[in-house]
Design a protein around this motif. Structure first.
Motif, PDB file in Angstrom:
ATOM      1  N   THR A 199      45.116  -5.172  25.334  1.00 24.99           N
ATOM      2  CA  THR A 199      46.442  -5.676  25.740  1.00 24.99           C
ATOM      3  C   THR A 199      47.508  -4.597  25.566  1.00 24.99           C
ATOM      4  O   THR A 199      48.347  -4.383  26.458  1.00 24.99           O
ATOM      5  N   GLU A 200      47.479  -3.918  24.428  1.00 24.62           N
ATOM      6  CA  GLU A 200      48.483  -2.868  24.186  1.00 24.62           C
ATOM      7  C   GLU A 200      48.305  -1.708  25.165  1.00 24.62           C
ATOM      8  O   GLU A 200      49.289  -1.107  25.608  1.00 24.62           O
ATOM      9  N   ILE A 201      47.065  -1.407  25.506  1.00 24.45           N
ATOM     10  CA  ILE A 201      46.831  -0.332  26.478  1.00 24.45           C
ATOM     11  C   ILE A 201      47.414  -0.728  27.834  1.00 24.45           C
ATOM     12  O   ILE A 201      48.036   0.085  28.529  1.00 24.45           O
ATOM     13  N   GLN A 202      47.238  -2.017  28.211  1.00 27.12           N
ATOM     14  CA  GLN A 202      47.818  -2.445  29.489  1.00 27.12           C
ATOM     15  C   GLN A 202      49.344  -2.385  29.449  1.00 27.12           C
ATOM     16  O   GLN A 202      49.987  -2.080  30.458  1.00 27.12           O
ATOM     17  N   MET A 203      49.919  -2.640  28.281  1.00 26.50           N
ATOM     18  CA  MET A 203      51.383  -2.498  28.162  1.00 26.50           C
ATOM     19  C   MET A 203      51.787  -1.040  28.386  1.00 26.50           C
ATOM     20  O   MET A 203      52.787  -0.750  29.052  1.00 26.50           O
ATOM     21  N   ALA A 204      50.997  -0.128  27.828  1.00 26.42           N
ATOM     22  CA  ALA A 204      51.294   1.300  28.015  1.00 26.42           C
ATOM     23  C   ALA A 204      51.161   1.675  29.489  1.00 26.42           C
ATOM     24  O   ALA A 204      52.017   2.371  30.046  1.00 26.42           O
ATOM     25  N   LEU A 205      50.095   1.193  30.130  1.00 18.74           N
ATOM     26  CA  LEU A 205      49.907   1.496  31.552  1.00 18.74           C
ATOM     27  C   LEU A 205      51.057   0.931  32.374  1.00 18.74           C
ATOM     28  O   LEU A 205      51.572   1.587  33.281  1.00 18.74           O
TER      29      LEU A 205
ATOM     30  N   PHE B 170      39.445   1.446  31.056  1.00 18.92           N
ATOM     31  CA  PHE B 170      40.697   2.207  31.201  1.00 18.92           C
ATOM     32  C   PHE B 170      40.359   3.676  31.428  1.00 18.92           C
ATOM     33  O   PHE B 170      40.521   4.523  30.536  1.00 18.92           O
ATOM     34  N   LYS B 171      39.879   3.968  32.628  1.00 15.07           N
ATOM     35  CA  LYS B 171      39.278   5.282  32.868  1.00 15.07           C
ATOM     36  C   LYS B 171      40.253   6.449  32.739  1.00 15.07           C
ATOM     37  O   LYS B 171      39.852   7.554  32.395  1.00 15.07           O
ATOM     38  N   ASN B 172      41.527   6.214  33.027  1.00 16.09           N
ATOM     39  CA  ASN B 172      42.477   7.330  32.993  1.00 16.09           C
ATOM     40  C   ASN B 172      43.224   7.449  31.675  1.00 16.09           C
ATOM     41  O   ASN B 172      44.040   8.357  31.511  1.00 16.09           O
ATOM     42  N   VAL B 173      42.953   6.533  30.760  1.00 15.16           N
ATOM     43  CA  VAL B 173      43.703   6.540  29.500  1.00 15.16           C
ATOM     44  C   VAL B 173      43.061   7.524  28.531  1.00 15.16           C
ATOM     45  O   VAL B 173      41.841   7.605  28.417  1.00 15.16           O
ATOM     46  N   ARG B 174      43.930   8.283  27.854  1.00 15.11           N
ATOM     47  CA  ARG B 174      43.427   9.186  26.810  1.00 15.11           C
ATOM     48  C   ARG B 174      44.084   8.834  25.480  1.00 15.11           C
ATOM     49  O   ARG B 174      45.226   8.381  25.440  1.00 15.11           O
TER      50      ARG B 174
ATOM     51  N   GLY C 161      53.813   3.082  32.497  1.00 11.85           N
ATOM     52  CA  GLY C 161      53.585   4.366  33.169  1.00 11.85           C
ATOM     53  C   GLY C 161      52.990   5.435  32.267  1.00 11.85           C
ATOM     54  O   GLY C 161      53.040   6.617  32.587  1.00 11.85           O
ATOM     55  N   LEU C 162      52.418   5.012  31.128  1.00 14.02           N
ATOM     56  CA  LEU C 162      51.868   5.976  30.168  1.00 14.02           C
ATOM     57  C   LEU C 162      50.344   5.971  30.204  1.00 14.02           C
ATOM     58  O   LEU C 162      49.731   4.904  30.302  1.00 14.02           O
ATOM     59  N   GLU C 163      49.758   7.134  30.090  1.00 16.18           N
ATOM     60  CA  GLU C 163      48.291   7.202  30.073  1.00 16.18           C
ATOM     61  C   GLU C 163      47.746   7.892  28.818  1.00 16.18           C
ATOM     62  O   GLU C 163      46.544   8.027  28.657  1.00 16.18           O
ATOM     63  N   ILE C 164      48.644   8.355  27.938  1.00 14.13           N
ATOM     64  CA  ILE C 164      48.190   8.921  26.665  1.00 14.13           C
ATOM     65  C   ILE C 164      48.784   8.061  25.557  1.00 14.13           C
ATOM     66  O   ILE C 164      50.010   7.874  25.503  1.00 14.13           O
TER      67      ILE C 164
END
Ligand SMILES: O=C[C@H](O)COP(=O)(O)O
Ligand SMILES: CC(=O)C(=O)O
Length: 221
Positions: free
Chosen positions: A125-131, A159-163, A134-137
């Motif tokens: 959920t938090e990763i989707q908030m970052a996406l 989340f293939k583009n997330v680092r 507009g954030l990927e790191i």
């Protein structure tokens, strides 16, 4: 746009290059800004180009200002929980902002200023908030406690583009597990800048531990 924006937009690339070059981000808790200069020298002597100085102590802003004078070091602010701290970090010369968790308010404010921001995101959920922002790191904190390298591997599948910048409980024993994952942008930690080393002014030991960690990131140990 104000010219300050241009400066920060340029530095997004520089920032990611500097952190990504070492894939290592020491997390510093400094009690005294008087230690900032020797610490910066000790880290760069060990081969590091980037550091996160946390707003966990009152010395943070002044320490960032002093460390940012070292031309070989990219200095960011960590444990940034409020927009007031963002202002203090930017005024001190911080080139990026890190938070342990995801605060839309802090993220939005950093984006308005154009300063790179790496908020914590340790769940889908938090990763989707970052996406959505507009954030990927993202910071992944506290890494070991929330599932470690296995958790990052699982999250990286959808989340293939997330680092990720895993931080919390990382040491030389588990560092290679994180570095082995392509989704890991850089690894954060305190082991080369442990508070007792800083308090005792053991700068040679900071350099030794830093150099050993840098060697690990290069697969040399
Ligand atoms: O962000 C900083 C964490 O507190 C990392 O600390 P640690 O490397 O000592 O676990
Ligand atoms: C944990 C972390 O990333 C921070 O304090 O900024």
């Amino acid at each position: 746009m104000p010219s300050i924006m241009v400066m920060y937009v340029t530095s997004v690339h520089d920032t990611e290059q500097a952190i990504g070059q070492n894939r290592l981000l020491p997390v510093v808790v400094l009690q005294s800004a008087a230690d900032a200069e020797p610490l910066a020298a000790a880290l760069t002597a060990g081969g590091l180009r980037s550091v996160e100085v946390t707003f966990r102590t009152d010395a943070a802003a002044e320490a960032i200002r002093i460390m940012a004078e070292n031309p070989d070091l990219l200095v960011g602010a960590g444990t940034v929980l409020t927009t007031t701290q963002v202002d203090a970090a930017v005024a001190s010369g911080a080139k990026f902002v890190v938070s342990p968790g995801f605060s839309p308010r802090v993220v939005n404010y950093c984006q308005e200023l154009g300063i790179p921001v790496y908020p914590g995101a340790a769940t889908a959920t938090e990763i989707q908030m970052a996406l959505d922002a507009g954030l990927e790191i993202v910071k992944f904190f506290p890494a070991e406690q929330v599932g470690g390298a296995k958790m990052i591997k699982a999250l990286a599948a959808p989340f293939k583009n997330v680092r990720f910048i895993p931080t919390g409980g990382v040491n030389t024993a588990n560092l290679p597990d994180y570095l082995a994952l392509p989704a890991v942008f850089a690894v954060g930690g305190t082991w080369m800048v442990a508070p007792d080393l800083l308090a005792a002014g053991k700068w040679d030991e900071v350099t030794r531990l830093t150099a050993a960690a840098v060697a690990l990131t290069k697969g040399e140990l």
